[in-house]
Write an enzyme that holds these catalytic residues in place. Structure first.
Site, mmCIF file in Angstrom:
data_model
loop_
_atom_site.group_PDB
_atom_site.id
_atom_site.type_symbol
_atom_site.label_atom_id
_atom_site.label_comp_id
_atom_site.label_asym_id
_atom_site.label_seq_id
_atom_site.Cartn_x
_atom_site.Cartn_y
_atom_site.Cartn_z
ATOM 1 N N SER A 7 5.326 -7.209 -2.356
ATOM 2 C CA SER A 7 4.232 -6.262 -2.607
ATOM 3 C C SER A 7 4.088 -6.052 -4.101
ATOM 4 O O SER A 7 5.000 -5.521 -4.743
ATOM 5 C CB SER A 7 4.514 -4.936 -1.915
ATOM 6 O OG SER A 7 3.583 -3.972 -2.363
ATOM 7 N N HIS A 30 1.456 -9.407 -0.728
ATOM 8 C CA HIS A 30 0.993 -8.145 -0.151
ATOM 9 C C HIS A 30 0.258 -7.340 -1.217
ATOM 10 O O HIS A 30 0.780 -7.074 -2.299
ATOM 11 C CB HIS A 30 2.197 -7.360 0.376
ATOM 12 C CG HIS A 30 1.840 -6.174 1.211
ATOM 13 N ND1 HIS A 30 1.427 -6.268 2.518
ATOM 14 C CD2 HIS A 30 1.840 -4.851 0.914
ATOM 15 C CE1 HIS A 30 1.201 -5.063 3.000
ATOM 16 N NE2 HIS A 30 1.431 -4.171 2.042
ATOM 17 N N ASP A 32 -1.723 -3.834 -1.815
ATOM 18 C CA ASP A 32 -1.937 -2.472 -1.312
ATOM 19 C C ASP A 32 -3.147 -1.824 -1.970
ATOM 20 O O ASP A 32 -3.166 -1.663 -3.191
ATOM 21 C CB ASP A 32 -0.716 -1.608 -1.642
ATOM 22 C CG ASP A 32 0.472 -1.922 -0.765
ATOM 23 O OD1 ASP A 32 0.305 -1.961 0.465
ATOM 24 O OD2 ASP A 32 1.566 -2.114 -1.318
ATOM 25 N N MET A 34 -5.319 1.662 -2.181
ATOM 26 C CA MET A 34 -5.256 3.104 -1.867
ATOM 27 C C MET A 34 -6.447 3.804 -2.497
ATOM 28 O O MET A 34 -6.796 3.501 -3.649
ATOM 29 C CB MET A 34 -3.982 3.705 -2.455
ATOM 30 C CG MET A 34 -2.725 3.009 -1.998
ATOM 31 S SD MET A 34 -1.295 3.749 -2.791
ATOM 32 C CE MET A 34 -0.012 2.619 -2.284
ATOM 33 N N HIS A 63 -3.637 -4.775 2.506
ATOM 34 C CA HIS A 63 -3.309 -3.576 3.300
ATOM 35 C C HIS A 63 -4.196 -2.446 2.801
ATOM 36 O O HIS A 63 -3.976 -1.902 1.722
ATOM 37 C CB HIS A 63 -1.812 -3.271 3.092
ATOM 38 C CG HIS A 63 -1.326 -2.026 3.758
ATOM 39 N ND1 HIS A 63 -0.113 -1.446 3.440
ATOM 40 C CD2 HIS A 63 -1.862 -1.253 4.742
ATOM 41 C CE1 HIS A 63 0.065 -0.367 4.178
ATOM 42 N NE2 HIS A 63 -0.980 -0.216 4.974
ATOM 43 N N MET A 65 -5.291 1.107 2.661
ATOM 44 C CA MET A 65 -4.958 2.507 2.948
ATOM 45 C C MET A 65 -6.143 3.330 2.456
ATOM 46 O O MET A 65 -6.046 4.085 1.470
ATOM 47 C CB MET A 65 -3.651 2.874 2.220
ATOM 48 C CG MET A 65 -2.429 2.246 2.881
ATOM 49 S SD MET A 65 -0.975 2.253 1.822
ATOM 50 C CE MET A 65 -1.256 0.749 0.917
ATOM 51 N N MET A 136 4.455 0.963 9.562
ATOM 52 C CA MET A 136 4.895 1.589 8.303
ATOM 53 C C MET A 136 6.263 2.224 8.519
ATOM 54 O O MET A 136 6.434 3.049 9.429
ATOM 55 C CB MET A 136 3.900 2.666 7.858
ATOM 56 C CG MET A 136 2.560 2.151 7.367
ATOM 57 S SD MET A 136 2.635 0.939 6.035
ATOM 58 C CE MET A 136 3.478 1.855 4.747
ATOM 59 N N ASP A 174 6.523 -2.525 6.655
ATOM 60 C CA ASP A 174 6.217 -2.213 5.255
ATOM 61 C C ASP A 174 6.880 -0.898 4.852
ATOM 62 O O ASP A 174 6.630 0.142 5.467
ATOM 63 C CB ASP A 174 4.690 -2.094 5.132
ATOM 64 C CG ASP A 174 4.211 -1.949 3.695
ATOM 65 O OD1 ASP A 174 5.038 -1.924 2.772
ATOM 66 O OD2 ASP A 174 2.977 -1.857 3.521
HETATM 67 C C1 DX5 Z 1 3.415 1.806 0.489
HETATM 68 C C2 DX5 Z 1 2.944 0.369 0.445
HETATM 69 C C3 DX5 Z 1 4.023 -0.649 0.369
HETATM 70 C C4 DX5 Z 1 4.900 -0.586 -0.839
HETATM 71 C C5 DX5 Z 1 6.296 -0.846 -0.355
HETATM 72 O O1 DX5 Z 1 2.357 2.632 0.819
HETATM 73 O O2 DX5 Z 1 2.152 0.072 1.581
HETATM 74 O O3 DX5 Z 1 3.499 -1.962 0.532
HETATM 75 O O4 DX5 Z 1 4.595 -1.510 -1.841
HETATM 76 O O5 DX5 Z 1 7.163 -0.582 -1.382
HETATM 77 P P1 DX5 Z 1 8.746 -0.620 -1.217
HETATM 78 O O6 DX5 Z 1 9.120 -1.995 -0.752
HETATM 79 O O7 DX5 Z 1 9.208 -0.323 -2.617
HETATM 80 O O8 DX5 Z 1 9.117 0.449 -0.231
HETATM 81 ZN ZN ZN Z 2 1.560 -2.076 2.052
#
Ligand code: DX5
Ligand code: ZN
Length: 215
Positions: A7, A30, A32, A34, A63, A65, A136, A174
């Site tokens: 990620s 990956h 993310d 947000m 992903h 969010m 999650m 994740d």
């Molecule tokens: C959190 C993200 C993850 C994040 C995971 O909301 O969706 O993908 O990058 O990070 P680690 O591996 O540090 O928990």
């Molecule tokens: Zn993620």
């Protein structure tokens, strides 16, 4: 063998191209997204995906969010996402269904994610549409959190749902992945592990990716 998705939320953004290159032995990248509404943080979005697409041959695992993901799924597909995962909590059921259909209509893989407090059964009405079921193991929004204890049970439930359907759907996990929690996830039936902080802080990222695969 389980697939590993580094990620880039934990990457050094001042040299993102090199950081992506450093995890090229992973199976997916990956990404993310947000929006500051669905989760209490803002990360990066469409222009960053567009910039990264030509610098890696890894499939892009996006992903989302974000609230009302239907408004954005096609743009992420068109800018190079290979898998687009939305949250089951992010909209009304008919809008979630339509978002998944639009991802598939673009020829991409469609995923659905559940937060730690949402049961896997919330995904059942959409199960026939899914290429990815994302569990999650932390509250979404931030990297570097601790793996929640209820995750392995949910992973096993997701794996059982996929087996029952007989479809080719990944079970992705994740949040909070390290060598120990990766083993718990593999044993519970996960097929994809997302890891951010653990991989990016490792002295040898390729070696760490091998450890997480458990081989
Ligand atoms: C959190 C993200 C993850 C994040 C995971 O909301 O969706 O993908 O990058 O990070 P680690 O591996 O540090 O928990
Ligand atoms: Zn993620």
């Amino acid at each position: 063998m389980v697939k590993i998705a580094p990620s880039i939320l934990s990457a050094d953004f001042t040299k993102l191209g090199q950081e992506v290159e450093s995890v090229r032995s992973g199976d997916l990248l990956h990404f993310d997204v947000m929006d500051g509404v669905f989760v209490s943080n803002i990360s990066y979005g469409l222009p960053v995906l567009k910039a990264l697409r030509p610098v890696t041959s890894l499939p892009m695992d996006v992903h989302l969010m974000i609230t009302r993901p239907i408004n954005f799924v096609e743009r992420f597909c068109d800018l190079g996402a290979d898998i687009v995962t939305v949250h089951v909590e992010a909209d009304e059921p008919e809008m979630i269904r339509e978002a998944l259909l639009r991802i598939k209509a673009r020829g991409k893989k469609a995923g659905l994610s559940v937060k730690p407090g949402t049961p896997v059964s919330a995904c059942e009405p959409y199960a026939g549409l899914l290429d990815n079921l994302l569990i999650m193991a932390v509250e979404p929004g931030f990297g570097g959190q601790s793996f929640m204890k209820n995750a392995p049970e949910k992973i096993a439930q997701a794996a059982a749902l996929v087996r029952k359907l007989g479809t080719d759907c990944d079970v992705e996990v994740d949040g909070g992945i390290n060598r120990e929690t990766a083993r718990l996830c593999r044993e519970a039936g996960a097929t994809v592990l997302v890891a951010g902080s653990h991989i990016f802080k490792a002295p040898d990222r390729a070696e760490e990716i091998r450890f997480l695969r458990g081989i």
